[in-house]
Design a protein around this motif. Structure first.
Motif, mmCIF file in Angstrom:
data_model
loop_
_atom_site.group_PDB
_atom_site.id
_atom_site.type_symbol
_atom_site.label_atom_id
_atom_site.label_comp_id
_atom_site.label_asym_id
_atom_site.label_seq_id
_atom_site.Cartn_x
_atom_site.Cartn_y
_atom_site.Cartn_z
ATOM 1 N N ARG A 1 0.863 -1.189 0.000
ATOM 2 C CA ARG A 1 0.000 0.000 0.000
ATOM 3 C C ARG A 1 0.899 1.239 0.000
ATOM 4 N NH1 ARG A 1 -5.260 -1.272 1.692
ATOM 5 N NH2 ARG A 1 -5.591 0.822 2.527
ATOM 6 N N ALA B 1 -0.143 2.658 -11.376
ATOM 7 C CA ALA B 1 -1.422 2.144 -11.873
ATOM 8 C C ALA B 1 -1.261 1.291 -13.123
ATOM 9 C CB ALA B 1 -2.372 3.304 -12.155
ATOM 10 N N HIS C 1 -1.727 -0.977 -3.906
ATOM 11 C CA HIS C 1 -2.920 -0.207 -3.564
ATOM 12 C C HIS C 1 -2.467 1.252 -3.471
ATOM 13 C CE1 HIS C 1 -6.879 0.403 -1.582
ATOM 14 N NE2 HIS C 1 -6.240 1.364 -0.932
ATOM 15 N N ASP D 1 -6.862 4.226 -5.753
ATOM 16 C CA ASP D 1 -7.840 3.417 -5.030
ATOM 17 C C ASP D 1 -8.494 4.174 -3.888
ATOM 18 O OD1 ASP D 1 -7.260 0.787 -6.396
ATOM 19 O OD2 ASP D 1 -5.268 1.249 -5.610
ATOM 20 N N GLU D 2 -7.834 5.242 -3.452
ATOM 21 C CA GLU D 2 -8.314 5.950 -2.271
ATOM 22 C C GLU D 2 -7.703 7.348 -2.266
ATOM 23 O OE1 GLU D 2 -7.910 5.286 2.599
ATOM 24 O OE2 GLU D 2 -7.275 3.712 1.199
#
Length: 385
Positions: free
Chosen positions: A2, A29, A38, A62-63
Motif C-alpha cells: 500500500r 497504476a 494499492h 484506489d483511495e
C-alpha cells in the motif's frame, strides 16, 4: 503493498513537481495486477486550489485522503493526526521536507531533486545556501532512504552529505504522453499563439541557470552567417533569485538584433505547449544544471530532435534524437544547430512520434516498478533499524 503518493505541489506553480506526482500515480497504476500496489493519494489540504492539476489521475487511485499539515516557524512540517492520515501504508512518498516525525512504522523517505546550490552556488544568496545545506544535511541524517532522480545526483549526495549507496535510491522519472497529446490540434495551437512555421522551441523557465543567453547568442551568430532560425519560448518569466534576469534577456534580444525571430509566450496551457512541441522543428535545451530534465523527457515522448547542453544529467538521459553541445558555449551551440538541421521537422503524425508513443508504455512500467522496488527497499531498511 500500500503506497501513498503525497501531493504537496500545485499552488506555487512548480510544474515539475506536479508532473512528478502525476507520473508516480500513472506508473504504479500501469503495473499488472499481481504487482500493482494499492494507491492512496495523500492530498495536502493546502493544495485544494490546484486540484484541477490532478483530476486526470483521480480515476487511477484506489483511495484519496486529505492531509492537513503545515510548516512552523522553525521549518518543521507537522501533520494533524498522522496516525490516521498514514494508517495502513507501507510507504508515503515523497514526504515533505521537514516532516521529521511520521508514524513510527512509516519509512522516512525523502526526494531531493538536485544539488544545484553546490554545483552553481553563484545563483543563490548566502542565506539560501545555508538553508539548503542545513535542510539536506538533516535529511541525510534522518532519512531511511533518500531518493534521487539521477546517478549524477546520487554521486553528489555521497560527495556532499556522505550518504552511502545503500541508503539512497535512484528513481529516474519519465514523461508519458496522454492520448490527447497525439490527437491534438497543432495548427490551432500555432494560430492561437501567433507562431509561424519552421520554429525551434525552448521550454524552460526564465531562470538564470536555464541559460537562455547562450541560446540567444547562438541564434545571433547564425543570423550573422545568413541562417535565421525562429524561436518560440515558453516558461515563467519570473526568477525570484534574480528579478532583473528576464529584463536583461529582453535587452539582450534587442541588442543582438534577433527580436524579430524570438517569440516569448511565458507560461501557457500545458496542452497548448505539447501541440507547439509537436509542430516545432526541434527542441533546444541550454540549461546549465538539472536534477533530471522534464524537457528532455518530453522530447523523448514526442520523438523530437533535441539539442541539449552536455551536462552530466543530460548525457545520462541520452535521448534518442539528441545532439549535445558544450554547456554555456554559443559557438558550439550554433554548430550543433547547423549539424542537426537534417533531423529537424514537425513530428505530429509521423512514424517517429508513433514509435516514441509505443516506447512510452514501457518507460511508464519501468517507472512504476521502480516505485515498488523503492517501497520494498525502504520497508526493509526501516525494519532493520
Amino acid at each position: 503493498m500500500r503506497i501513498g503518493i503525497y501531493v504537496q505541489w500545485g499552488v506555487e506553480g512548480w510544474t515539475g513537481g506536479i508532473n512528478y506526482v502525476r507520473h508516480l500515480v500513472m506508473g504504479a497504476a500501469a503495473l499488472p495486477p499481481r504487482l500493482r500496489p494499492h494507491i492512496v493519494l495523500l492530498f495536502d489540504a493546502a493544495q485544494a486550489p490546484a486540484l484541477h492539476c490532478y483530476e486526470g489521475i483521480l480515476p487511477l487511485v484506489d483511495e484519496v485522503r486529505v492531509v492537513s499539515g503545515g510548516r512552523d516557524a522553525d521549518g518543521v512540517f507537522r501533520v494533524q493526526d498522522p496516525e490516521t492520515a498514514f494508517a495502513g501504508l507501507d510507504l508515503a512518498y515523497p514526504l515533505p521536507h521537514g516532516f521529521w516525525n511520521p508514524p513510527p512504522h512509516l519509512p522516512r523517505v525523502f526526494w531531493i531533486p538536485d544539488f544545484q546550490h553546490k554545483r552553481l552556488p553563484r545563483f543563490f544568496s548566502g542565506q539560501e545556501l545555508a538553508n539548503r545545506d542545513a535542510l539536506f544535511a538533516e535529511i541525510a541524517g534522518r532519512a531511511d532512504m533518500v531518493v534521487l532522480s539521477s546517478e549524477a545526483a546520487q554521486r553528489d549526495l555521497a560527495e556532499f552529505y556522505g550518504v552511502e549507496a545503500d541508503r539512497s535510491f535512484v528513481l529516474p522519472f519519465c514523461t508519458v504522453g496522454e492520448a490527447d497529446w497525439y490527437t491534438g490540434d497543432v495548427a490551432g495551437a500555432m494560430a492561437k499563439h501567433a507562431v509561424p512555421g519552421g520554429y525551434l522551441m525552448c521550454c524552460n523557465q526564465f531562470w538564470a541557470h536555464k541559460d537562455h543567453l547562450t541560446l540567444f547568442r547562438a541564434l545571433a551568430r547564425l543570423r550573422d552567417g545568413g541562417v535565421e532560425l525562429p524561436l518560440v519560448c515558453t516558461g515563467s518569466v519570473h526568477d525570484y533569485r534574480a528579478p532583473g534576469h528576464f529584463p536583461m534577456l529582453q535587452r539582450e534580444v534587442q541588442r543582438l538584433g534577433i527580436a524579430g525571430q524570438v517569440r516569448i509566450l511565458g507560461l501557457i496551457d500545458r496542452g497548448d505547449q505539447i501541440q507547439l512541441l509537436r509542430g516545432a522543428d526541434a527542441v533546444v535545451h541550454p540549461s546549465l544544471f538539472e536534477g533530471w530534465s522534464t524537457v528532455v523527457e518530453d522530447a523523448r515522448a514526442l520523438g523530437k530532435t533535441i539539442v541539449y547542453s552536455d551536462i552530466d544529467v543530460h548525457l545520462e538521459q541520452n535521448p534518442p534524437h539528441g545532439v549535445a553541445f558544450r554547456a554555456g558555449d554559443p559557438v558550439d551551440l550554433a554548430r550543433a544547430l547547423l549539424r542537426s538541421r537534417s533531423g529537424f521537422g514537425p513530428t505530429a503524425g509521423t512514424e517517429r512520434e508513433a514509435q516514441a508513443r509505443e516506447q512510452g508504455a514501457e518507460r511508464l512500467l519501468r517507472f512504476g516498478m521502480g516505485l515498488v522496488h523503492l517501497a520494498r527497499a525502504a520497508v526493509a531498511r526501516r525494519g532493520a533499524r
